[in-house]
Design a protein around this motif. Structure first.
Motif, PDB file in Angstrom:
ATOM      1  N   TYR A  99       0.803  -1.412   0.078  1.00 31.44           N
ATOM      2  CA  TYR A  99       0.051   0.048   0.091  1.00 31.44           C
ATOM      3  C   TYR A  99       0.879   1.176  -0.090  1.00 31.44           C
ATOM      4  O   TYR A  99       0.488   2.253  -0.600  1.00 31.44           O
ATOM      5  CB  TYR A  99      -0.933   0.025   1.098  1.00 31.44           C
ATOM      6  N   PHE A 100       1.970   1.174   0.488  1.00 33.22           N
ATOM      7  CA  PHE A 100       2.904   2.393   0.751  1.00 33.22           C
ATOM      8  C   PHE A 100       3.312   2.799  -0.746  1.00 33.22           C
ATOM      9  O   PHE A 100       3.091   4.090  -1.099  1.00 33.22           O
ATOM     10  CB  PHE A 100       4.188   1.999   1.580  1.00 33.22           C
ATOM     11  N   SER A 101       3.626   1.741  -1.409  1.00 30.35           N
ATOM     12  CA  SER A 101       4.234   2.165  -2.783  1.00 30.35           C
ATOM     13  C   SER A 101       3.204   2.505  -3.621  1.00 30.35           C
ATOM     14  O   SER A 101       3.171   3.386  -4.336  1.00 30.35           O
ATOM     15  CB  SER A 101       4.686   0.956  -3.593  1.00 30.35           C
ATOM     16  N   ARG A 102       2.049   2.061  -3.645  1.00 23.66           N
ATOM     17  CA  ARG A 102       0.693   2.191  -4.436  1.00 23.66           C
ATOM     18  C   ARG A 102       0.347   3.732  -4.033  1.00 23.66           C
ATOM     19  O   ARG A 102      -0.122   4.401  -4.996  1.00 23.66           O
ATOM     20  CB  ARG A 102      -0.390   1.496  -4.123  1.00 23.66           C
ATOM     21  N   VAL A 103       0.378   4.282  -3.059  1.00 23.97           N
ATOM     22  CA  VAL A 103       0.073   5.818  -2.424  1.00 23.97           C
ATOM     23  C   VAL A 103       0.972   6.606  -3.167  1.00 23.97           C
ATOM     24  O   VAL A 103       0.631   7.659  -3.590  1.00 23.97           O
ATOM     25  CB  VAL A 103       0.194   5.692  -0.978  1.00 23.97           C
ATOM     26  N   LEU A 104       2.265   6.287  -3.110  1.00 23.88           N
ATOM     27  CA  LEU A 104       3.333   7.154  -3.846  1.00 23.88           C
ATOM     28  C   LEU A 104       3.148   7.195  -5.351  1.00 23.88           C
ATOM     29  O   LEU A 104       3.085   8.238  -5.888  1.00 23.88           O
ATOM     30  CB  LEU A 104       4.809   6.622  -3.363  1.00 23.88           C
ATOM     31  N   GLU A 105       2.592   5.990  -5.868  1.00 25.49           N
ATOM     32  CA  GLU A 105       2.339   6.167  -7.238  1.00 25.49           C
ATOM     33  C   GLU A 105       0.979   6.902  -7.469  1.00 25.49           C
ATOM     34  O   GLU A 105       0.970   7.502  -8.425  1.00 25.49           O
ATOM     35  CB  GLU A 105       2.097   4.661  -7.852  1.00 25.49           C
ATOM     36  N   TYR A 106      -0.062   6.809  -6.494  1.00 22.57           N
ATOM     37  CA  TYR A 106      -1.076   7.559  -6.559  1.00 22.57           C
ATOM     38  C   TYR A 106      -0.971   9.106  -6.505  1.00 22.57           C
ATOM     39  O   TYR A 106      -1.471  10.124  -7.312  1.00 22.57           O
ATOM     40  CB  TYR A 106      -2.204   7.294  -5.686  1.00 22.57           C
ATOM     41  N   GLY A 107       0.147   9.375  -5.622  1.00 23.06           N
ATOM     42  CA  GLY A 107       0.404  10.833  -5.448  1.00 23.06           C
ATOM     43  C   GLY A 107       1.079  11.339  -6.711  1.00 23.06           C
ATOM     44  O   GLY A 107       0.798  12.550  -6.940  1.00 23.06           O
ATOM     45  N   ARG A 108       1.959  10.659  -7.204  1.00 21.60           N
ATOM     46  CA  ARG A 108       2.653  10.873  -8.585  1.00 21.60           C
ATOM     47  C   ARG A 108       1.576  11.399  -9.614  1.00 21.60           C
ATOM     48  O   ARG A 108       1.473  12.567 -10.281  1.00 21.60           O
ATOM     49  CB  ARG A 108       3.673  10.315  -8.971  1.00 21.60           C
ATOM     50  N   ALA A 109       0.948  10.156  -9.884  1.00 20.66           N
ATOM     51  CA  ALA A 109      -0.203  10.265 -11.080  1.00 20.66           C
ATOM     52  C   ALA A 109      -1.363  11.459 -10.613  1.00 20.66           C
ATOM     53  O   ALA A 109      -1.663  12.202 -11.901  1.00 20.66           O
ATOM     54  CB  ALA A 109      -1.222   8.990 -11.067  1.00 20.66           C
ATOM     55  N   GLU A 110      -1.766  11.639  -9.344  1.00 22.77           N
ATOM     56  CA  GLU A 110      -2.599  12.800  -9.274  1.00 22.77           C
ATOM     57  C   GLU A 110      -2.062  14.046  -9.119  1.00 22.77           C
ATOM     58  O   GLU A 110      -2.796  15.169  -8.592  1.00 22.77           O
ATOM     59  CB  GLU A 110      -3.643  12.206  -8.102  1.00 22.77           C
ATOM     60  N   GLU A 111      -0.646  14.288  -9.300  1.00 19.87           N
ATOM     61  CA  GLU A 111       0.169  15.441  -9.055  1.00 19.87           C
ATOM     62  C   GLU A 111      -0.058  16.232  -7.437  1.00 19.87           C
ATOM     63  O   GLU A 111      -0.161  17.118  -7.324  1.00 19.87           O
ATOM     64  CB  GLU A 111      -0.425  16.418 -10.089  1.00 19.87           C
ATOM     65  N   ARG A 112      -0.342  15.030  -6.599  1.00 15.44           N
ATOM     66  CA  ARG A 112      -0.157  15.405  -5.161  1.00 15.44           C
ATOM     67  C   ARG A 112       0.895  15.347  -4.467  1.00 15.44           C
ATOM     68  O   ARG A 112       1.099  15.846  -3.475  1.00 15.44           O
ATOM     69  CB  ARG A 112      -1.419  14.689  -4.400  1.00 15.44           C
TER      70      ARG A 112
END
Length: 299
Positions: A13-26
């Motif tokens: 989940y940690f890795s998925r959150v970082l990928e999400y943050g990048r993709a959503e420009e957060r």
């Protein structure tokens, strides 16, 4: 520390959150670098404590541990909500909070797990941490499910302990008996029905033919009533958890056990031979099952 994923829907989940943050420009590259730096520092500390920070494969092992533990804590603290998860990781001590939360959770559920007392990781079960720990690019991370399984077992063990303390004359069970929560409750209800709410002792076979079995006991409704009476002695939250966990055949199985006891008592009063009584036990699968039904206690 590599935290890239081949599939954004898989992995820790940690890795998925970082990928999400990048993709959503957060998350900016600077944010990700800062978060990774904190995770790397924690990996170094973990490796220094449990492994060897000077050996690369052990340092990588520690990094996988950190990713898994942070993932567990992050889910617990944010409810697996990506926006809230990103926001928490952006705080100065977000990664540390997640790791501490995850480590505390794993320590708690390891309490009753076999081998935890000799674990390399202090109070955390080694096999459990190995399941949680995982490379960031793994195709499937089941760490949260593994934690939930361990949590369920822990809760059952804690509930069983309360049942023993509340309804049993001897709290420590013979290790040869591996009864679950439902079975421990069944023992208590059955014993309380037959012996006027007494605490469970290992003397059911000895006492059985000295009592009268009331015909009113032999109904699901009566057994349900006695079960509820027993549960009323427990904390409300625990009682409700146990109710929800009872199998659909719980009351019918208790009725079957009472019917077995009735027939066994009749055979014993008719001076049936020990061999006949033993065959009857074996036929109904009752021999050695009930705590109060010890083979070593005779009439």
């Amino acid at each position: 520390m590599q935290l890239a994923l081949r599939d954004n829907n898989q992995g820790p989940y940690f890795s998925r959150v970082l990928e999400y943050g990048r993709a959503e420009e957060r998350l900016t590259d600077e944010h990700v670098t800062q978060i990774k730096s904190k995770a790397i520092l924690m990996s170094l500390k973990l490796a220094d404590k449990f492994y060897n920070k000077h050996k690369m494969h052990l340092l990588e092992h520690a990094a996988h541990d950190v990713i898994g533990v942070v993932s567990i804590g992050l889910i617990a603290l944010t409810g697996e909500e990506p926006v809230a998860s990103v926001a928490l990781l952006q705080t100065p001590d977000g990664v540390l909070k997640c790791f501490q939360k995850g480590w505390s959770m794993l320590t708690t559920v390891s309490k009753h797990m076999h081998g935890s007392d000799n674990s390399l990781y202090g109070g955390i079960n080694q096999l459990l941490l190995e399941k949680i720990s995982t490379p960031p690019d793994t195709e499937e991370w089941l760490g949260w499910q593994d934690y939930q399984t361990a949590l369920k077992d822990h809760q059952n063990q804690e509930a069983t302990k309360v049942l023993l303390e509340t309804f049993y004359a001897k709290v420590e069970l013979d290790p040869l008996f591996s009864l679950g929560l439902e079975s421990v409750l069944a023992e208590a209800v059955l014993y309380r029905i037959m012996f006027d709410d007494a605490r469970v002792r290992e003397d059911m076979k000895k006492r059985l033919r000295k009592i009268e079995l009331d015909e009113k006991w032999f109904s699901v409704d009566t057994i349900t009533l006695h079960t509820e009476r027993a549960l009323s002695h427990l904390p409300d939250a625990l009682a409700q958890t146990i109710r929800e966990d009872l199998g659909k055949h719980f009351y019918k199985e208790l009725l079957r056990t009472l019917k077995f006891a009735k027939k066994y008592r009749e055979l014993a009063l008719d001076d049936a031979s020990p061999e006949k009584l033993e065959r009857y036990e074996q036929k109904h699968g009752m021999q050695g099952v009930l705590l109060g039904w010890q083979d070593t206690i005779e009439f």
